[in-house]
Design an enzyme around this catalytic site. Structure first.
Site, short mmCIF file in Angstrom:
data_model
loop_
_atom_site.label_atom_id
_atom_site.label_comp_id
_atom_site.label_asym_id
_atom_site.label_seq_id
_atom_site.Cartn_x
_atom_site.Cartn_y
_atom_site.Cartn_z
N LEU A 166 -12.78 10.87 -16.27
CA LEU A 166 -13.06 10.32 -14.94
C LEU A 166 -12.07 9.22 -14.61
O LEU A 166 -11.93 8.25 -15.33
CB LEU A 166 -14.49 9.78 -14.86
CG LEU A 166 -15.02 9.43 -13.48
CD1 LEU A 166 -16.55 9.54 -13.45
CD2 LEU A 166 -14.63 8.01 -13.04
N HIS A 212 -13.54 -0.41 -23.22
CA HIS A 212 -12.49 -1.13 -22.49
C HIS A 212 -13.14 -1.81 -21.29
O HIS A 212 -14.10 -1.28 -20.70
CB HIS A 212 -11.43 -0.12 -22.03
CG HIS A 212 -10.20 -0.74 -21.45
ND1 HIS A 212 -10.13 -1.14 -20.14
CD2 HIS A 212 -8.99 -1.00 -22.00
CE1 HIS A 212 -8.93 -1.64 -19.90
NE2 HIS A 212 -8.21 -1.57 -21.02
#
Length: 337
Positions: free
Chosen positions: A127, A231
């Site tokens: 994505l 992240h």
């Protein structure tokens, strides 16, 4: 502006390549490499075209398109069965407890064990939303459209589904986790290993990665503190996955140590709650805000719209019907926005 999710094709190569260059590295499913992206798009077109109900290793690539400008502004992917063609490796955090009678002391240590536990699972991934479009719920549209696609083609997917989140990458584009473990055995940087994996698969991991568990306490501080952390750009994605019913069960990526989220496919909120029915009215004036999808395989399309459930049928607004290219009497899948 109106946006629609549709099946990707080889004509989307340049748009995907431009977005891949914006990812900042560590994004295995969207490498900034034309040959890899071409192969992925060709594999996706073959998957959309295949008939049959058996589960095989396939990749479906979807894109987010601005219907006014025709620009592709985002993408996402769905994988039917990871580990089908070659083993799917993860580290799983396990615990070893030992006791010494002489010292009257019990010691407990966490280990990273190389496993294939998740082989055969389906996966949602890849994505990416263009930085210029990160408003208006388009990221949510991309993410949840995958679940409507799975619901509409349930026979092509497994009973378990996973999502890998990118781990912590430092300022130079390296991975503290990789440097502490993989980098010591492969003689290549994180970026080199990640690019090789994106282009050639991870069989080289099976060939060279040590099979013995790794004691987490023996890793340096920088590596230990990033294990299982997403992240910063993936924190919102992790919250969305948790909202859908995914959970972190101690599995981490072998490259960057990012968390792998796992769920039972039929328990995912947007799959379990998806409504399937025929359109009984395509001129709804006002209704509940929803994600609405129609079309099978390469004809799949999904967008935001308005719906009203009427028994087993559903009414939708005219703009949604136009975006989905459908009329009355056609099957749609929908979930509340």
């Amino acid at each position: 502006m109106s946006f629609v999710i549709r099946a990707a094709d080889t004509g989307d190569l340049q748009a995907l390549y431009e977005m891949a260059k914006l990812t900042g590295g560590g994004f295995t499913n969207l490498p900034p490499d034309r040959n890899s992206l071409t192969g992925k798009l060709e594999a996706s077109e073959a998957a959309f075209a295949r008939e049959g109900e058996e589960i095989v290793a396939e990749t479906f690539v979807l894109v987010l398109q601005n219907t006014e400008t025709r620009d592709v502004r985002g993408t996402c992917q769905v994988f039917t069965a990871v580990g089908h063609d070659w083993p799917f490796y993860s580290y799983r955090i396990t615990r070893l407890t030992q006791h010494s009678r002489e010292l009257e002391r019990t010691m407990s240590a966490e280990l990273l064990s190389l496993v294939n536990d998740l082989g055969g699972s389906s996966e949602v991934g890849g994505l990416f939303l263009h930085p210029g479009e990160r408003a208006g719920g388009l990221g949510l549209l991309l993410a949840r459209s995958r679940y409507l696609f799975i619901a509409a083609h349930r026979h092509r997917f497994g009973d378990r589904i996973l999502a890998e989140l990118r781990g912590i990458i430092d300022e130079r584009g390296g991975s503290p986790f990789w440097d502490a473990i993989g980098g010591k055995f492969f003689g290549m940087s994180f970026q080199e290993a990640d690019e090789f994996n994106a282009s050639n698969g991870n069989q080289f991991i099976a060939d060279l990665m040590p099979k013995h568990p790794v004691y987490i306490a023996m890793l340096d501080d920088e590596a230990r503190k990033v294990i299982g952390l997403p992240h910063p750009s993936g924190r919102a994605a992790m919250r969305m996955l948790e909202h859908e019913g995914f959970s972190y069960e101690g599995y981490v990526d072998i490259f960057d140590g990012g968390p792998t989220m796992v769920a039972r496919t039929d328990a995912v909120r947007s799959i379990a709650g998806a409504h399937c029915g025929e359109t009984v009215d395509c001129g709804l004036a006002k209704g509940e805000k929803a994600l609405i999808a129609a079309g099978e395989m390469a004809d799949f399309r999904c967008c935001y719209g308005a719906r009203e459930l009427r028994g087993e049928g559903v009414a939708i607004d005219a703009q949604t019907a136009e975006l989905l290219r459908i009329g009355e009497g056609e099957t749609v899948w929908s979930i509340p926005r």
